[in-house]
Write a protein that holds these residues in place. Structure first.
Motif, PDB file in Angstrom:
ATOM      1  N   SER A   1       1.207  -2.917   0.269  1.00  0.00           N
ATOM      2  CA  SER A   1       0.700  -1.992  -0.899  1.00  0.00           C
ATOM      3  C   SER A   1       0.160  -2.971  -1.998  1.00  0.00           C
ATOM      4  O   SER A   1      -0.238  -2.424  -2.904  1.00  0.00           O
ATOM      5  N   ARG A   2      -0.386  -4.194  -1.738  1.00  0.00           N
ATOM      6  CA  ARG A   2      -0.897  -4.921  -2.866  1.00  0.00           C
ATOM      7  C   ARG A   2      -2.496  -4.367  -3.198  1.00  0.00           C
ATOM      8  O   ARG A   2      -3.165  -4.080  -2.114  1.00  0.00           O
ATOM      9  N   SER A   3      -2.768  -4.487  -4.538  1.00  0.00           N
ATOM     10  CA  SER A   3      -4.359  -4.298  -4.759  1.00  0.00           C
ATOM     11  C   SER A   3      -4.909  -5.632  -4.416  1.00  0.00           C
ATOM     12  O   SER A   3      -4.498  -6.590  -4.139  1.00  0.00           O
ATOM     13  N   GLU A   4      -6.382  -5.373  -4.692  1.00  0.00           N
ATOM     14  CA  GLU A   4      -7.250  -6.474  -4.334  1.00  0.00           C
ATOM     15  C   GLU A   4      -6.925  -7.676  -5.218  1.00  0.00           C
ATOM     16  O   GLU A   4      -7.046  -8.855  -4.673  1.00  0.00           O
ATOM     17  N   PHE A   5      -6.615  -7.393  -6.369  1.00  0.00           N
ATOM     18  CA  PHE A   5      -6.432  -8.224  -7.239  1.00  0.00           C
ATOM     19  C   PHE A   5      -5.211  -9.148  -7.110  1.00  0.00           C
ATOM     20  O   PHE A   5      -5.034 -10.577  -7.119  1.00  0.00           O
TER      21      PHE A   5
END
Ligand code: SF4
Ligand code: SF4
Lengths: 178, 329
Positions: free
Chosen positions: B107-111
């Protein structure tokens, strides 16, 4: 001091793309401010900070005390009905102000500088040196003198700093990112 | 018994952090002794470094994550992927690093993905093993004890049965019978963006539940999760003193005679600075601030010295009781 607009625009764009895309969902209910423990000394309240970003007035935020005094307690973010991650925004602005040399509160600036220098050298924090340097730079010579004495009396503090075996790794990390 | 032994096959890494190494040495020792009597197999991370706490977190997110990542990789080198971290500030930083690094998180964001690559690259170049599966689990001490309530209950009843054979320390007994505590969680543990959120952020009960297992009842407290001013006590003392005073006020109002905490910074602001508060506000507080590990340790048969009660700045005032009807130990 005036910062070029392109620079401020970039910060805003980064907030919108990577930190909190939902910044326009804020409907100014003020719940963040109501919960914030430090808001009573803020020049701009957390909900006002959100509004200022919407209005492209990041310069005003940099010049006020709010983002620097924030303790990152995350009460604001966890209570926001619109799920705006205010604490992350505050933190991001703080980091930016540090890197563009706009960090306004000198006492906190000195604290961070000395603390990071100490870990860079030793790998761990070393309170006696930290307090001495901090009081010297901030010209608050007898600040916490009583506490320091008490801590010494209880022998709760080490007089000689501990050195890590691989402290080079730590100083490498700190130098790379500061 | 069987399942305790099984659980203890793989050691858990222990990360004390700088506070626990100096001004919160009492927290450190009491946690270690508590883990020992609970027969938890743990070892301290070798050559651990400072997590960077607020100064790193507030100046560079990558620096903060990299500093904590080093500690995680050191734990991995020792063959551990579970880490106990008593200090709340260190915990938040370690947990964030584990969230960024762990292989199984999708579930990590691109950042965050970008940060992950950056950090992995950095540690690869430093010679750490970044290729294998990363699966770190970071526990705060409260979460760990909360999860192991059965173990505590078992130990407590074992002690009760053995009651006749073991020494019952006088001071310890009296401290516990006279204890009327409130539990103070501090602001950030249950709220932090990167944390397990194992309890309700606005009205947590895990500490009360832990204490219940050793028959200690705590008072209802409306300031459970307020902020004590944290590290502002170093640079803007007035703010920290005011916030801490409000917490002490609320504790008295709740009818308590002591506060139980698990954060070294909260403890310092409430205990060490209580005299400053008294001076600043012309008050007369004398409220001992215990770490949860100290109280739990005493209830499970540790002595004053084992949990370092003598290192507290506000000493518990214990009235001598002649005939105590004592249900602990
Ligand atoms: S709590 Fe959320 S929606 Fe309400 S004012 Fe604050 S940021 Fe806006
Ligand atoms: S994180 Fe900062 S702005 Fe938000 S409530 Fe806490 S102190 Fe206030």
């Amino acid at each position: 001091m005036k910062i070029e607009d392109s620079y401020l625009e970039k910060i805003k764009e980064e907030i919108l793309t990577i930190i909190e895309p939902g910044i326009y969902y804020c409907y100014q209910c003020g719940k963040c401010t109501a919960g914030c423990p430090i808001s009573y000394v803020y020049e701009y309240q957390p909900n006002e900070i959100i509004r200022l970003i919407q209005l492209n007035k990041i310069n005003v935020i940099f010049n006020s005390n709010s983002i620097y005094l924030c303790t990152s307690c995350e009460i604001c973010s966890s209570r926001c009905p619109q799920n705006v991650n205010i604490a992350a925004i505050m933190n991001y602005l703080r980091i930016k102000s540090w890197h563009y040399k706009r960090f306004k509160l000198k006492r906190i600036y000195n604290f961070y500088k000395i603390f990071l220098k100490i870990i860079e050298k030793f790998g761990r924090s070393f309170e006696p040196l930290l307090i001495i340097c901090l009081n010297f730079l901030n010209k608050t010579f007898f600040n916490d003198f009583d506490s320091a004495l008490k801590i010494l009396k209880k022998r709760k503090i080490k007089i000689i700093p501990e050195l890590l075996k691989n402290r080079k790794e730590v100083s490498f990390i700190i130098k790379k990112y500061s | 018994m069987n399942n305790i032994e099984q659980k203890n096959q793989k050691p858990i890494a222990y990360y004390p952090g700088c506070s626990l190494n100096s001004t919160a040495i009492d927290f450190n020792i009491s946690v270690k002794n508590l883990l020992k009597i609970l027969k938890i197999n743990f070892k301290e991370i070798k050559d651990w470094n400072c997590c960077g706490t607020t100064p790193a977190h507030n100046t560079s997110s990558e620096m903060s994550i990299a500093l904590s990542a080093r500690n995680l990789f050191l734990a991995k080198n020792m063959g551990c992927d579970e880490i106990i971290c008593p200090c709340v500030s260190c915990y938040c930083k370690l947990f964030e690093a584990s969230f960024i690094l762990n292989s199984n998180i999708t579930s990590r964001s691109e950042f965050e993905k970008k940060k992950r690559e950056e950090i992995l690259n950095l540690f690869k170049n430093m010679g750490f093993d970044t290729e294998s599966e990363l699966n770190f689990k970071v526990y705060s001490i409260v979460e760990f004890l909360y999860k192991n309530r059965d173990l505590i209950r078992q130990k407590f009843s074992e002690n009760k049965i053995k009651n006749n054979n073991i020494v019952i320390y006088e001071k310890e007994k009296e401290l516990l019978t006279q204890l009327k505590p409130v539990c103070y969680y501090g602001c950030v543990l249950l709220r932090a963006e990167y944390s397990t959120k194992f309890d309700n952020a606005e009205n947590p009960v895990s500490m009360e539940e832990i204490l219940k297992t050793v028959d200690i009842k705590s008072k209802n407290f409306r300031f459970k999760t307020e902020c004590c001013g944290a590290i502002l006590s170093l640079t803007h003392k007035e703010i920290a003193l005011k916030l801490s005073k409000e917490i002490l006020d609320a504790a008295l109002e709740a009818g308590a005679n002591s506060i139980i905490v698990f954060c070294p910074l909260c403890q310092q602001n409430l205990d060490l600075r209580q005299t400053q508060i008294n001076k600043h506000f012309k008050t007369n507080y004398n409220i001992p601030i215990y770490y949860i590990s100290q109280i739990l340790g005493l209830a499970l048969g540790l002595s004053y010295e084992d949990v370092m009660i003598n290192k507290l700045f506000i000493k518990p005032e214990i009235k001598k009781l002649k005939q105590v009807n004592f249900q602990y130990l």
